[in-house]
Structures are given as structure tokens and as C-alpha cells.
Design an enzyme around this catalytic site. Structure first.
Site, PDB file in Angstrom:
ATOM      1  CE1 TYR A  60      38.239 -16.771  23.743  1.00 38.40           C
ATOM      2  CE2 TYR A  60      39.299 -18.925  23.731  1.00 38.40           C
ATOM      3  CZ  TYR A  60      38.205 -18.058  24.273  1.00 38.40           C
ATOM      4  OH  TYR A  60      37.440 -18.546  24.895  1.00 38.40           O
TER       5      TYR A  60
ATOM      6  CG  ASP B  98      26.271  -7.955  28.348  1.00 36.53           C
ATOM      7  OD1 ASP B  98      26.645  -7.461  27.346  1.00 36.53           O
ATOM      8  OD2 ASP B  98      26.516  -9.220  28.807  1.00 36.53           O
TER       9      ASP B  98
ATOM     10  CG  ASP C 213      34.087  -0.926  27.077  1.00 35.94           C
ATOM     11  OD1 ASP C 213      34.807  -1.584  27.110  1.00 35.94           O
ATOM     12  OD2 ASP C 213      34.462   0.103  26.008  1.00 35.94           O
TER      13      ASP C 213
END
Length: 256
Positions: free
Chosen positions: A158, A37, A63
Site C-alpha cells: 500500500y 467498478d 477491472d
């Protein structure tokens, strides 16, 4: 109980929300879990909770849009534990708010969104599959969304990204099935994460509505079950797909 004893799992975005709950669920079932994370403090908080429950866990900063970061993540798990059985591609954070249509979206926003949503699962599989293939087994679980199957206004990045996750899942399942690697996707509807609850709290602030009323009135009617799931509910789906209980399941989409 789905036992994952002696198995190694990586959960991207494993600090909070769906990823946080999935990390805990896999560890509770015996897996050694690597939380990857970018939010290191939150990841360490979740790791402490896992250790307090008797689990085995490590944290790496990652990342997921960067190849070197993903490779280092995979290498870390292999160096520590010698194998990789489960990869949960979950990490995503909308860096620009995610409320654009094709006219409003800049090239930078598009490239960043696609890197986090789509490139990340490509890179995860790219570096995980060789290790799984050498073992003759593995489970890759991609977290998509109902937005990969449905449509809504002003959700270009998205919805395009989550649709691509579904397409990549299907292709990889077909490609890697003969190697003993299962690839499936989970497509949750609204999930009552801390982030969602915070956004709702902001919307109802100064009104006579509560967060609970908004969940019941604005979200639940759109869901087949009629109620908003918790991160732990999605984590249970991931646990099932990770375990031998679903050893005959691949190229599957689980929708809530």
C-alpha cells in the site's frame, strides 16, 4: 457551488466509499458521471441514488488493472457523451489484506497490488489524455493516501503503491500542463467508510469499546484536524479539483 454542467466525469471505484461519494458529488454539480467498478450491484445502487437526485449516470464493469477494461471504460464515455473532462482514479481493494512486509510478500501479491494501485492510473491517463488534449482541457484526480507520504510497519504494498501514485501525479502534471490538463492528488488520512467502520467493529467486538470510541481514540489523534473525515469530505476536495474554481491548480497534493 462548483458547476460542472455539460462536463463528463469517470470515477473508478465509484460504487462505494470515497468513490461513491465522489460520483454523487460530481453528479450533483451537473456532471454526467460514468461509474466504473468491479462491484456492479453496488455501482447500480449508487447510480439509482444519483438518478433519484436528478443526476445523469451510467455504470460500466471495469477491472482497472487491465488495459482493455480501461480502454473500454474511456471509449464508453466518449461514445455516450462525446467528451471526457474529469477522470478520478480511485479504485483499489486490497486483495490480500495488505498486511505484509517485504519478506512476507509474495511476487503475486506485489504484482497484483501494483497493478491495482499504480498501473491503473497509468492506464487511465494513457487512454484519457488524448481526448482531453484534443479538447485543450481536462482534470485528472488521483486518490493517493497519507501512506504515500508517511510510513508504517507491515504496509509495504500500500505504501509503495500510494507513493508511486504521488510520483506519477507530479510527472503527469508537468507533462500535460501545457495541453491544458491539470493533474492533482488527494492524500486522505483515515476515512470513515463503511469498510473501515466494519473493520473497527470487528476489532472492538467482545470488548467494552465502541466504534465511535475507537475512531476518537485510535485514529483522530493522528490527524491534523483531530477528527476522522467522511467520504463526502474527500469528495468535496475532488469536486474542487474537478471544477474551474481550481483552474490554476495542478501538481498539488491535498492531505487530510
Amino acid at each position: 457551488m462548483n458547476s460542472l454542467e455539460n462536463q463528463v466525469a469517470i470515477v473508478t471505484g465509484g460504487a462505494m466509499g470515497i468513490g461513491g461519494a465522489t460520483s454523487r458529488s460530481l453528479a450533483d454539480s451537473g456532471a454526467k458521471v460514468l461509474i466504473a467498478d468491479i462491484a456492479i450491484e453496488s455501482a447500480e445502487t449508487n447510480a439509482r441514488a444519483i438518478r433519484e437526485r436528478g443526476g445523469t449516470v451510467l455504470v460500466v464493469e471495469a477491472d482497472v488493472s487491465k488495459a482493455l477494461s480501461i480502454k473500454n471504460m474511456i471509449d464508453h464515455a466518449i461514445e455516450e457523451w462525446g467528451r471526457l473532462d474529469i477522470l478520478v482514479n480511485n479504485a483499489y481493494n486490497a486483495p490480500f489484506g495488505g498486511n505484509q512486509n517485504v519478506v512476507d510478500t509474495t511476487e503475486e501479491e506485489w504484482d497484483t497490488g501494483m497493478a491495482l494501485l499504480v498501473k491503473a492510473i497509468f492506464l487511465g491517463a494513457k487512454y484519457a489524455v488524448p481526448h482531453m488534449a484534443n479538447q485543450g482541457s481536462g482534470s485528472i484526480i488521483n486518490i493517493s493516501s497519507v501512506h504515500g507520504m508517511l510510513t508504517a510497519p507491515r504496509s509495504l504494498i500500500y505504501e509503495a503503491g500510494k507513493s508511486a501514485v504521488i510520483g506519477a501525479t507530479r510527472q503527469m502534471a508537468t507533462e500535460f500542463g501545457p495541453m491544458g490538463i491539470r493533474v492533482n492528488a488527494i492524500c486522505p488520512g483515515p476515512v470513515a467508510t463503511a469498510a473501515l467502520l466494519s473493520r473497527i467493529a470487528g476489532r472492538v467486538a467482545g470488548t467494552d469499546r465502541t466504534v465511535e470510541q475507537s475512531l476518537a481514540e485510535d485514529f483522530a489523534p493522528k490527524i491534523a484536524l483531530g477528527w476522522v473525515t467522511a467520504p463526502e469530505d474527500v469528495a468535496e476536495g475532488a469536486l474542487h479539483l474537478a471544477s474551474d474554481a481550481s483552474r490554476g491548480v495542478s501538481l498539488s497534493l491535498i492531505r487530510s
